[in-house]
Write a protein that holds these residues in place. Structure first.
Motif, PDB file in Angstrom:
ATOM      1  N   GLU A   9       0.659  -1.356   0.007  1.00  0.00           N
ATOM      2  CA  GLU A   9      -0.048  -0.019  -0.010  1.00  0.00           C
ATOM      3  C   GLU A   9       0.835   1.291  -0.058  1.00  0.00           C
ATOM      4  OE1 GLU A   9      -3.571   1.893   2.608  1.00  0.00           O
ATOM      5  OE2 GLU A   9      -2.858   0.172   2.761  1.00  0.00           O
ATOM      6  N   ASP A  10       1.978   1.424   0.810  1.00  0.00           N
ATOM      7  CA  ASP A  10       2.753   2.389   0.935  1.00  0.00           C
ATOM      8  C   ASP A  10       3.586   2.609  -0.505  1.00  0.00           C
ATOM      9  OD1 ASP A  10       2.145   3.001   3.473  1.00  0.00           O
ATOM     10  OD2 ASP A  10       3.986   1.884   4.440  1.00  0.00           O
ATOM     11  N   ALA A  11       3.840   1.625  -1.374  1.00  0.00           N
ATOM     12  CA  ALA A  11       4.565   1.669  -2.482  1.00  0.00           C
ATOM     13  C   ALA A  11       3.383   2.066  -3.727  1.00  0.00           C
ATOM     14  CB  ALA A  11       5.158   0.312  -2.780  1.00  0.00           C
ATOM     15  N   VAL A  12       2.164   1.528  -3.613  1.00  0.00           N
ATOM     16  CA  VAL A  12       1.197   2.052  -4.399  1.00  0.00           C
ATOM     17  C   VAL A  12       1.175   3.557  -4.311  1.00  0.00           C
ATOM     18  CG1 VAL A  12      -1.003   2.142  -5.176  1.00  0.00           C
ATOM     19  CG2 VAL A  12       0.228  -0.079  -4.779  1.00  0.00           C
ATOM     20  N   ASP A  13       1.086   3.857  -3.020  1.00  0.00           N
ATOM     21  CA  ASP A  13       0.545   5.521  -2.763  1.00  0.00           C
ATOM     22  C   ASP A  13       1.719   6.453  -3.097  1.00  0.00           C
ATOM     23  OD1 ASP A  13      -1.656   5.024  -1.478  1.00  0.00           O
ATOM     24  OD2 ASP A  13      -0.769   4.883   0.441  1.00  0.00           O
ATOM     25  N   ALA A  14       3.232   5.785  -3.224  1.00  0.00           N
ATOM     26  CA  ALA A  14       4.288   6.760  -3.431  1.00  0.00           C
ATOM     27  C   ALA A  14       4.048   6.811  -4.978  1.00  0.00           C
ATOM     28  CB  ALA A  14       5.704   5.959  -3.087  1.00  0.00           C
ATOM     29  N   PHE A  15       4.224   5.667  -6.020  1.00  0.00           N
ATOM     30  CA  PHE A  15       3.917   5.735  -7.208  1.00  0.00           C
ATOM     31  C   PHE A  15       2.770   6.454  -7.522  1.00  0.00           C
ATOM     32  CE2 PHE A  15       6.412   1.804  -7.323  1.00  0.00           C
ATOM     33  CZ  PHE A  15       7.372   2.225  -8.449  1.00  0.00           C
ATOM     34  N   LEU A  18       2.905  10.472  -7.904  1.00  0.00           N
ATOM     35  CA  LEU A  18       3.432  11.120  -9.482  1.00  0.00           C
ATOM     36  C   LEU A  18       2.545  11.395 -10.205  1.00  0.00           C
ATOM     37  CD1 LEU A  18       6.262   8.100  -9.894  1.00  0.00           C
ATOM     38  CD2 LEU A  18       6.666  10.425  -9.009  1.00  0.00           C
ATOM     39  N   PRO A  19       2.928  12.715 -11.025  1.00  0.00           N
ATOM     40  CA  PRO A  19       1.773  13.002 -11.950  1.00  0.00           C
ATOM     41  C   PRO A  19       1.442  12.055 -13.033  1.00  0.00           C
ATOM     42  CG  PRO A  19       4.148  13.969 -12.386  1.00  0.00           C
ATOM     43  CD  PRO A  19       4.101  13.290 -11.226  1.00  0.00           C
ATOM     44  N   GLY A  20       0.020  11.868 -13.354  1.00  0.00           N
ATOM     45  CA  GLY A  20      -0.237  10.964 -14.422  1.00  0.00           C
ATOM     46  C   GLY A  20      -0.449   9.622 -14.222  1.00  0.00           C
ATOM     47  N   ILE A  21      -0.235   9.246 -12.973  1.00  0.00           N
ATOM     48  CA  ILE A  21      -0.260   7.855 -12.526  1.00  0.00           C
ATOM     49  C   ILE A  21      -1.319   7.699 -11.458  1.00  0.00           C
ATOM     50  CG2 ILE A  21       0.955   5.953 -11.288  1.00  0.00           C
ATOM     51  CD1 ILE A  21       3.522   7.061 -12.485  1.00  0.00           C
ATOM     52  N   GLY A  22      -2.423   7.022 -11.576  1.00  0.00           N
ATOM     53  CA  GLY A  22      -3.487   6.701 -10.879  1.00  0.00           C
ATOM     54  C   GLY A  22      -3.212   5.531 -10.090  1.00  0.00           C
ATOM     55  N   LYS A  23      -4.100   4.977  -8.966  1.00  0.00           N
ATOM     56  CA  LYS A  23      -3.913   4.164  -7.989  1.00  0.00           C
ATOM     57  C   LYS A  23      -3.814   2.725  -8.953  1.00  0.00           C
ATOM     58  CE  LYS A  23      -3.798   5.325  -3.837  1.00  0.00           C
ATOM     59  NZ  LYS A  23      -4.590   5.068  -2.749  1.00  0.00           N
TER      60      LYS A  23
END
Length: 205
Positions: A9-15, A18-23
């Motif tokens: 979850e933390d890694a997904v939140d980090a990515f 970034l602009p243009g990247i959704g969950k």
């Protein structure tokens, strides 16, 4: 979306930050990394850390660089009497991709925008004026995004350079008003550079 792991979850939140990247895109990236070996992930992580710690800004034009001077400013084959003024380094990349400009650049790192609290003193305008006077620049090409803020910035810089013999031109209106250079196709951008206009014609004077 519930995750089986707080680390995931933390890694997904980090990515996703970034602009243009959704969950969903962030989750695909995380799952891709989990399918690779640790060395692959470390290589990506180390590249990002090294980028952030070691990247420099050219002392001459303010473009991103690995050294004191960027590869454009350090290139003796570039035309040193012509400067192309852009908003940010993404615009440098866009113009370089056309292979139609052989001069040098000056990155303002933004445009004058009173509504956003950005004034001339927060941009690299004074260093541009110093370059023009010091290096006896023959032409300054204003390649800012054709927006109200871009036009305001062009007008301000033209006033700062009015007592110099430097010719001030702008890219042609092949780039639509309100558009951004980084999204303009290479052919249109190349034609706009080749058909640049005297500053006075740009504003219909």
């Amino acid at each position: 979306m519930k995750f089986p792991s707080q680390l995931v979850e933390d890694a997904v939140d980090a990515f996703a930050s970034l602009p243009g990247i959704g969950k969903k895109s962030a989750l695909r990236l995380v799952l891709h990394l989990l399918q690779k070996d640790v060395a692959y992930t470390e290589q990506i992580g180390n590249s990002i850390i090294k980028l952030r710690k070691e990247i420099k800004f050219c002392e001459e034009c303010h473009n991103i660089s690995d050294e004191r001077l960027c590869n454009v400013c350090a290139d003796p084959h570039r035309e040193s009497n012509t400067i192309c003024v852009v908003e940010n380094f993404k615009d440098v990349l866009a113009i370089e991709s056309t292979n139609h400009f052989r001069g040098k650049y000056h990155v303002l790192e933004g445009v004058i925008s009173p509504i956003d609290g950005i004034g001339p003193e927060q941009l690299n305008i004074e260093s541009l004026v110093e370059r023009v006077q010091r290096d006896q620049i023959e032409e300054v090409v204003m390649a800012l995004n054709p927006t109200m803020d871009g036009d305001t910035t062009i007008y301000y810089i033209s006033k700062k350079l009015k007592d110099t013999p430097t010719k001030i031109t702008t890219i042609a209106r092949g780039v639509a008003f309100g558009g951004e250079l980084e999204y303009v196709d290479e052919v249109t951008l190349a034609r706009s550079l080749a058909s640049r206009l005297p500053f006075d014609q740009y504003f219909g004077k």
